[in-house]
Write an enzyme that holds these catalytic residues in place. Structure first.
Site, PDB file in Angstrom:
ATOM      1  N   GLY A 231     120.358 -43.066 105.592  1.00 14.75           N
ATOM      2  CA  GLY A 231     119.734 -42.237 105.228  1.00 14.75           C
ATOM      3  C   GLY A 231     119.868 -43.023 103.253  1.00 14.75           C
ATOM      4  N   VAL A 232     118.754 -43.601 102.529  1.00 14.21           N
ATOM      5  CA  VAL A 232     118.541 -44.099 101.698  1.00 14.21           C
ATOM      6  C   VAL A 232     117.575 -43.823 100.950  1.00 14.21           C
ATOM      7  CG1 VAL A 232     120.211 -45.908 101.921  1.00 14.21           C
ATOM      8  CG2 VAL A 232     117.036 -45.742 102.347  1.00 14.21           C
ATOM      9  N   GLY A 233     117.400 -42.085 101.602  1.00 17.91           N
ATOM     10  CA  GLY A 233     115.813 -41.098 100.610  1.00 17.91           C
ATOM     11  C   GLY A 233     116.820 -40.119  98.407  1.00 17.91           C
ATOM     12  N   LYS A 234     116.546 -39.322  98.630  1.00 16.67           N
ATOM     13  CA  LYS A 234     117.290 -38.637  97.279  1.00 16.67           C
ATOM     14  C   LYS A 234     118.383 -39.318  96.471  1.00 16.67           C
ATOM     15  CE  LYS A 234     116.768 -34.049  97.367  1.00 16.67           C
ATOM     16  NZ  LYS A 234     116.044 -32.849  96.749  1.00 16.67           N
ATOM     17  N   VAL A 235     119.549 -39.307  98.093  1.00 17.68           N
ATOM     18  CA  VAL A 235     120.741 -39.047  97.062  1.00 17.68           C
ATOM     19  C   VAL A 235     121.261 -40.098  98.177  1.00 17.68           C
ATOM     20  CG1 VAL A 235     123.471 -38.562  97.771  1.00 17.68           C
ATOM     21  CG2 VAL A 235     121.567 -36.514  97.531  1.00 17.68           C
ATOM     22  N   GLY A 236     120.409 -41.238  98.473  1.00 19.81           N
ATOM     23  CA  GLY A 236     121.759 -42.211  99.415  1.00 19.81           C
ATOM     24  C   GLY A 236     120.774 -43.798  98.253  1.00 19.81           C
ATOM     25  N   HIS A 237     119.417 -43.811  97.854  1.00 25.03           N
ATOM     26  CA  HIS A 237     119.929 -44.844  96.926  1.00 25.03           C
ATOM     27  C   HIS A 237     120.226 -44.971  95.683  1.00 25.03           C
ATOM     28  CE1 HIS A 237     116.842 -42.531  94.286  1.00 25.03           C
ATOM     29  NE2 HIS A 237     117.038 -43.303  93.866  1.00 25.03           N
TER      30      HIS A 237
ATOM     31  N   LYS B   1     124.690 -18.187  99.670  1.00 23.65           N
ATOM     32  CA  LYS B   1     123.914 -19.076 100.490  1.00 23.65           C
ATOM     33  C   LYS B   1     122.729 -17.867 100.726  1.00 23.65           C
ATOM     34  CE  LYS B   1     122.891 -23.027 101.029  1.00 23.65           C
ATOM     35  NZ  LYS B   1     123.894 -24.644 100.893  1.00 23.65           N
TER      36      LYS B   1
END
Length: 364
Positions: A191-197, A91
């Site tokens: 959390g329904v943003g980039k991944v959640g949706h 990382k």
């Protein structure tokens, strides 16, 4: 307290003496002209070149940045091992506010540092870095993934991240209820943003009822517009985790979602979500087990994204990636079986399986 180099002694102690250490290499990078200050941590190359994203963040101190790089790199070793990838863990962190100091010159300088490692570390996107940034880094470094399709990359990795989380949910349902379908189950997604949706899309397609929340009202509105039935919204995560009749809780936002305050009030029987570092501190996994809550380890089920970026090195093929991400179902079931066999929480079982794969690769 510092050592003879002036570096904080506790960071060096972490690196060489603690259980959180054991890293092969840590590189401190500086380019005064562009303002770049970065840390590249390589935890392990036992399985192959270290793979992990670049985090761009305004750390409170250089010491905090090094500690974060060490922890994140170690986590990537375990994630990549359990995803079946021929990659170790690494990382990088760039110190500073990306809104203030990110520039083409800085990203190019960073790319030169990654390139100087000769392929021991392969980089990608993380918090504060995006596909467009990786396109710039790639101009100086061939060991760059997470690029745009126009530049030979796979683009947005959230699609397969969500697909892998859904496979983890199916495996959890199979283990607990004897059936991998989520039809008729009630799932809370925080959390329904980039991944959640995307996770919500999979759940609705499988016939689950979904309860959502997000700090951004527009993200909630987008989901409700897209799914006029079968989805309801609540005010916040605190309300969501207490919702009666919840079968699965899916944390898909920030880390630390499972802590001393949230675990005692969870109503769900399963926790399976996309967020990284869900366990706030060691011991939380035992608290979950003591309450009879099945925890699908986050770094196992959210590995779809790293599976996707790793494939870029071989000429990206979405179907090949999806086939690999589908195996997250089998991996999750194997972890639950190992946990039951050894009488330990699933998080500890996942660590053991990953450590075993790395040890075998090292030949001991």
């Amino acid at each position: 307290m510092t050592d003879v180099t002036g570096a904080p002694a506790d960071v060096l102690h972490t690196l060489f003496h603690s259980d959180q250490g054991g890293h092969e290499q840590v590189v401190l990078c500086q380019d005064r002209a562009s303002g770049l200050k970065a840390v590249i941590a390589i935890h392990s190359t036992a399985l192959g070149p270290a793979l992990g994203g670049t985090r761009f963040y305004p750390y409170a101190s250089e010491q905090e940045a090094v500690a974060d790089a060490l922890n994140l790199a170690r986590g990537m070793s375990y994630k990549n091992a359990l995803a079946g990838l021929d990659h170790g863990g690494g990382k990088a962190v760039i110190i500073g506010d990306p809104e203030q100091i990110k520039s083409e010159e800085l990203l190019l300088a960073y790319g030169r540092f990654v390139a100087s490692l000769g392929g021991r570390y392969v980089t990608a996107c993380d918090v504060g870095t995006y596909v467009a940034d990786m396109d710039v880094v790639a101009r100086e470094c061939r060991w760059t993934t997470g690029r745009s399709p126009e530049n030979g990359g796979a683009g947005d990795s959230s699609v397969l991240t969500a697909f892998g989380v859904f496979q983890g949910m199916r495996a959890s349902a199979q283990h607990l209820w004897g059936d991998p379908t989520l039809r008729g189950r009630r799932v809370g997604v925080s959390g329904v943003g980039k991944v959640g949706h995307h996770v919500v899309d999979h759940l609705r397609a499988d016939g689950a009822e979904v309860v959502i929340t997000d700090v951004r009202a527009e993200s909630v509105r987008r989901i409700l517009d897209r799914h006029p039935s079968g989805v309801t919204a609540v005010a916040d995560t605190d309300t969501l985790i207490r919702t009666e009749g919840l079968d699965i809780y899916a944390p898909c936002a920030l880390g630390g979602a499972l802590n001393d305050d949230t675990v005692p009030v969870l109503t769900a029987r399963i926790v399976c979500g996309a967020a990284n570092n869900q366990l706030a501190h060691p011991g939380v996994e035992k608290d979950l087990a003591d309450r009879g809550i099945l925890y699908a380890p986050d770094y196992v089920v959210n590995a779809g994204g790293v599976i996707q970026v790793a494939d870029e090195l071989h000429g990206f093929d979405f179907d090949r990636c999806k086939a690999k991400a589908t195996k997250i179902f089998d991996t999750t079931l194997a972890i639950f079986a190992r946990a039951k066999q050894d009488g330990i929480p699933p998080a500890a079982a996942a660590d053991r399986i990953a450590e075993q794969r790395m040890a075998e690769a090292r030949g001991h």
